[in-house]
Design an enzyme around this catalytic site. Structure first.
Site, PDB file in Angstrom:
ATOM      1  N   ASP A  15       0.860  -1.195   0.000  1.00 31.62           N
ATOM      2  CA  ASP A  15       0.000   0.000   0.000  1.00 31.62           C
ATOM      3  C   ASP A  15       0.889   1.235   0.000  1.00 31.62           C
ATOM      4  O   ASP A  15       2.070   1.171   0.363  1.00 31.62           O
ATOM      5  CB  ASP A  15      -0.927   0.011   1.222  1.00 31.62           C
ATOM      6  CG  ASP A  15      -1.852   1.232   1.214  1.00 31.62           C
ATOM      7  OD1 ASP A  15      -2.450   1.519   0.162  1.00 31.62           O
ATOM      8  OD2 ASP A  15      -1.973   1.917   2.245  1.00 31.62           O
ATOM      9  N   SER A  16       0.290   2.359  -0.357  1.00 31.59           N
ATOM     10  CA  SER A  16       1.033   3.629  -0.329  1.00 31.59           C
ATOM     11  C   SER A  16       1.398   4.015   1.108  1.00 31.59           C
ATOM     12  O   SER A  16       2.262   4.861   1.312  1.00 31.59           O
ATOM     13  CB  SER A  16       0.187   4.726  -0.973  1.00 31.59           C
ATOM     14  OG  SER A  16      -1.073   4.784  -0.341  1.00 31.59           O
ATOM     15  N   TYR A  47      -0.709   8.731  -2.675  1.00 27.22           N
ATOM     16  CA  TYR A  47      -0.706   8.467  -4.108  1.00 27.22           C
ATOM     17  C   TYR A  47      -1.964   9.079  -4.758  1.00 27.22           C
ATOM     18  O   TYR A  47      -2.007   9.276  -5.964  1.00 27.22           O
ATOM     19  CB  TYR A  47      -0.756   6.954  -4.377  1.00 27.22           C
ATOM     20  CG  TYR A  47       0.550   6.196  -4.224  1.00 27.22           C
ATOM     21  CD1 TYR A  47       1.649   6.731  -3.545  1.00 27.22           C
ATOM     22  CD2 TYR A  47       0.669   4.917  -4.772  1.00 27.22           C
ATOM     23  CE1 TYR A  47       2.828   5.990  -3.412  1.00 27.22           C
ATOM     24  CE2 TYR A  47       1.844   4.183  -4.649  1.00 27.22           C
ATOM     25  CZ  TYR A  47       2.918   4.725  -3.970  1.00 27.22           C
ATOM     26  OH  TYR A  47       4.076   3.983  -3.853  1.00 27.22           O
ATOM     27  N   GLY A  48      -2.974   9.318  -3.917  1.00 26.95           N
ATOM     28  CA  GLY A  48      -4.328   9.626  -4.408  1.00 26.95           C
ATOM     29  C   GLY A  48      -4.447  10.822  -5.324  1.00 26.95           C
ATOM     30  O   GLY A  48      -5.384  10.896  -6.115  1.00 26.95           O
ATOM     31  N   ASN A  79      -6.261   1.152  -3.501  1.00 27.90           N
ATOM     32  CA  ASN A  79      -7.164   1.384  -4.623  1.00 27.90           C
ATOM     33  C   ASN A  79      -6.518   2.229  -5.716  1.00 27.90           C
ATOM     34  O   ASN A  79      -6.695   1.960  -6.902  1.00 27.90           O
ATOM     35  CB  ASN A  79      -8.434   2.078  -4.128  1.00 27.90           C
ATOM     36  CG  ASN A  79      -9.417   1.083  -3.569  1.00 27.90           C
ATOM     37  OD1 ASN A  79     -10.189   0.485  -4.311  1.00 27.90           O
ATOM     38  ND2 ASN A  79      -9.381   0.872  -2.271  1.00 27.90           N
ATOM     39  N   THR A  80      -5.786   3.258  -5.300  1.00 32.83           N
ATOM     40  CA  THR A  80      -5.196   4.150  -6.300  1.00 32.83           C
ATOM     41  C   THR A  80      -4.184   3.380  -7.150  1.00 32.83           C
ATOM     42  O   THR A  80      -4.160   3.500  -8.381  1.00 32.83           O
ATOM     43  CB  THR A  80      -4.528   5.360  -5.615  1.00 32.83           C
ATOM     44  OG1 THR A  80      -5.469   5.940  -4.713  1.00 32.83           O
ATOM     45  CG2 THR A  80      -4.095   6.393  -6.620  1.00 32.83           C
ATOM     46  N   GLU A 160      -4.679   9.372   8.471  1.00 31.97           N
ATOM     47  CA  GLU A 160      -3.224   9.264   8.696  1.00 31.97           C
ATOM     48  C   GLU A 160      -2.816   9.988   9.986  1.00 31.97           C
ATOM     49  O   GLU A 160      -1.886   9.584  10.660  1.00 31.97           O
ATOM     50  CB  GLU A 160      -2.452   9.887   7.517  1.00 31.97           C
ATOM     51  CG  GLU A 160      -2.476   9.060   6.253  1.00 31.97           C
ATOM     52  CD  GLU A 160      -1.461   7.926   6.257  1.00 31.97           C
ATOM     53  OE1 GLU A 160      -0.321   8.135   6.645  1.00 31.97           O
ATOM     54  OE2 GLU A 160      -1.849   6.803   5.856  1.00 31.97           O
ATOM     55  N   CYS A 194     -11.362   3.110  -0.821  1.00 30.82           N
ATOM     56  CA  CYS A 194     -10.037   3.591  -0.435  1.00 30.82           C
ATOM     57  C   CYS A 194      -9.701   2.882   0.869  1.00 30.82           C
ATOM     58  O   CYS A 194     -10.561   2.763   1.762  1.00 30.82           O
ATOM     59  CB  CYS A 194     -10.055   5.101  -0.243  1.00 30.82           C
ATOM     60  SG  CYS A 194      -8.536   5.729   0.495  1.00 30.82           S
ATOM     61  N   THR A 195      -8.469   2.431   0.943  1.00 26.22           N
ATOM     62  CA  THR A 195      -8.049   1.632   2.102  1.00 26.22           C
ATOM     63  C   THR A 195      -8.278   2.322   3.446  1.00 26.22           C
ATOM     64  O   THR A 195      -8.507   1.667   4.451  1.00 26.22           O
ATOM     65  CB  THR A 195      -6.541   1.367   1.995  1.00 26.22           C
ATOM     66  OG1 THR A 195      -5.886   2.610   1.717  1.00 26.22           O
ATOM     67  CG2 THR A 195      -6.246   0.361   0.911  1.00 26.22           C
ATOM     68  N   HIS A 196      -8.196   3.647   3.456  1.00 24.81           N
ATOM     69  CA  HIS A 196      -8.279   4.380   4.724  1.00 24.81           C
ATOM     70  C   HIS A 196      -9.697   4.570   5.236  1.00 24.81           C
ATOM     71  O   HIS A 196      -9.903   4.765   6.430  1.00 24.81           O
ATOM     72  CB  HIS A 196      -7.653   5.772   4.560  1.00 24.81           C
ATOM     73  CG  HIS A 196      -6.168   5.756   4.451  1.00 24.81           C
ATOM     74  ND1 HIS A 196      -5.500   5.072   3.471  1.00 24.81           N
ATOM     75  CD2 HIS A 196      -5.217   6.342   5.213  1.00 24.81           C
ATOM     76  CE1 HIS A 196      -4.200   5.251   3.624  1.00 24.81           C
ATOM     77  NE2 HIS A 196      -4.003   6.011   4.681  1.00 24.81           N
TER      78      HIS A 196
HETATM   79  N1  DGL Z   1      -4.141   3.664  -0.256  1.00 24.45           N
HETATM   80  C1  DGL Z   1      -4.781   4.721  -1.017  1.00 24.45           C
HETATM   81  C2  DGL Z   1      -6.032   4.159  -1.690  1.00 24.45           C
HETATM   82  O1  DGL Z   1      -6.589   3.148  -1.293  1.00 24.45           O
HETATM   83  C3  DGL Z   1      -5.130   5.907  -0.152  1.00 24.45           C
HETATM   84  C4  DGL Z   1      -3.941   6.684   0.314  1.00 24.45           C
HETATM   85  C5  DGL Z   1      -3.233   7.439  -0.779  1.00 24.45           C
HETATM   86  O2  DGL Z   1      -3.803   8.399  -1.354  1.00 24.45           O
HETATM   87  O3  DGL Z   1      -2.103   7.075  -1.067  1.00 24.45           O
HETATM   88  O4  DGL Z   1      -6.497   4.748  -2.638  1.00 24.45           O
END
Ligand code: DGL
Length: 275
Positions: A15-16, A47-48, A79-80, A160, A194-196
């Protein structure tokens, strides 16, 4: 003498940052027997809001780091990255014997069972929304489903920074839910794409009418991985089974350990790694 080569190959989870830990937690619950390596690119999160090219480049570097660490199978629990990098990596970059899977396909292929009105809402990062990946994938399986999207750029920083139970979180969550639901009064299912976002679930529930289902991806991805391994014995057999967990971050390891517990549910030991 036997010629068997014992190959120690953990399943890689990428993950990011921390968010993928919410997916990893469910994978580990569903499939506790495997070895795992988690890699969070915390030094370069988020990453979003980054370009396609940047997300592809960063994701590729992290996936290849997991390959170098011995993983034959890597899950993009982001997801991104799944929206912007998965397909390119699968088509152009995979060395023989290596596999990469994402989180969008498992969700979209079973989405139909949640909706009666055929109107689905997607909440995601700007990058995921702009990629239209959810619309494209859902409509491949179910052309009759109408997909409404809304991006929530403030939700990742709120999570975060562990600002979940705050006025600020309530303000942005209410505003974003309203903006999604005002696109159609018939939306009966919302995907937290989105994971968060599952970390914000207690706040999200305050602003979503009770007849609307809210879908978190962790259990869906875990279940889909289990199915995948059952259907691909050649991949399953290359995954080592020792129930070990290793955590790597591209940023400071002690900072990672502090926050990881919020996402993973219990303390972790992490190491810093360069990609
Ligand atoms: N892990 C990213 C997602 O699921 C969210 C965090 C990011 O923007 O990097 O899209």
């Amino acid at each position: 003498m036997s010629n068997t080569v014992f190959h120690n190959s953990p399943i890689g989870v990428f993950d990011s940052g921390y968010g993928g830990l919410s997916v990893f937690k469910e994978i580990k619950k569903e499939l506790p027997e495997y070895d795992y390596i988690y890699l969070g690119d915390n030094a370069r999160i988020p990453y979003g809001n980054r370009s396609f090219e940047t997300v592809y480049q960063f994701t590729k570097e992290c996936v290849f780091k997991l390959f170098d660490l011995g993983c034959d199978l890597v899950i993009l629990a982001c997801n991104t990255a799944s929206a912007k990098a998965l397909r390119s990596i699968q088509q152009h970059d995979l060395p023989p014997g290596k596999k990469v899977l994402g989180v969008i396909r498992p969700t979209t292929e079973i989405i139909k069972k949640y909706t009666i009105t055929n109107k689905i809402g997607i909440l995601a990062t700007t990058g995921t929304v702009k990629s239209e990946s959810y619309k494209i994938e859902i409509n491949k399986f179910y052309p009759e489903i109408e997909v409404f999207q809304h991006d929530c750029p403030f939700w990742v920083p709120l999570v975060e920074n562990n600002e979940i139970d705050t006025e600020g979180a309530r303000y942005f969550v209410e505003k974003d839910i309203h903006e999604l639901l005002s696109q159609s009064s018939e939306i009966d299912t919302i995907v937290l794409a989105c994971t968060h976002y599952p970390l914000l679930l207690p706040v999200i529930k305050q602003f979503v009418p009770p007849h609307i289902q809210i879908i978190s991806q962790g259990p869906i991805v875990a279940h889909s991985l289990k199915n995948y391994l059952e259907r691909h014995p050649e991949v399953e057999q290359s995954c080592s089974k020792g129930s070990t967990l290793q955590f790597f971050t591209t940023d400071d390891a002690s900072g990672f350990e502090e926050k990881a517990e919020i996402f993973f549910g219990h303390p972790v030991k992490a190491s810093t790694i360069k990609v």
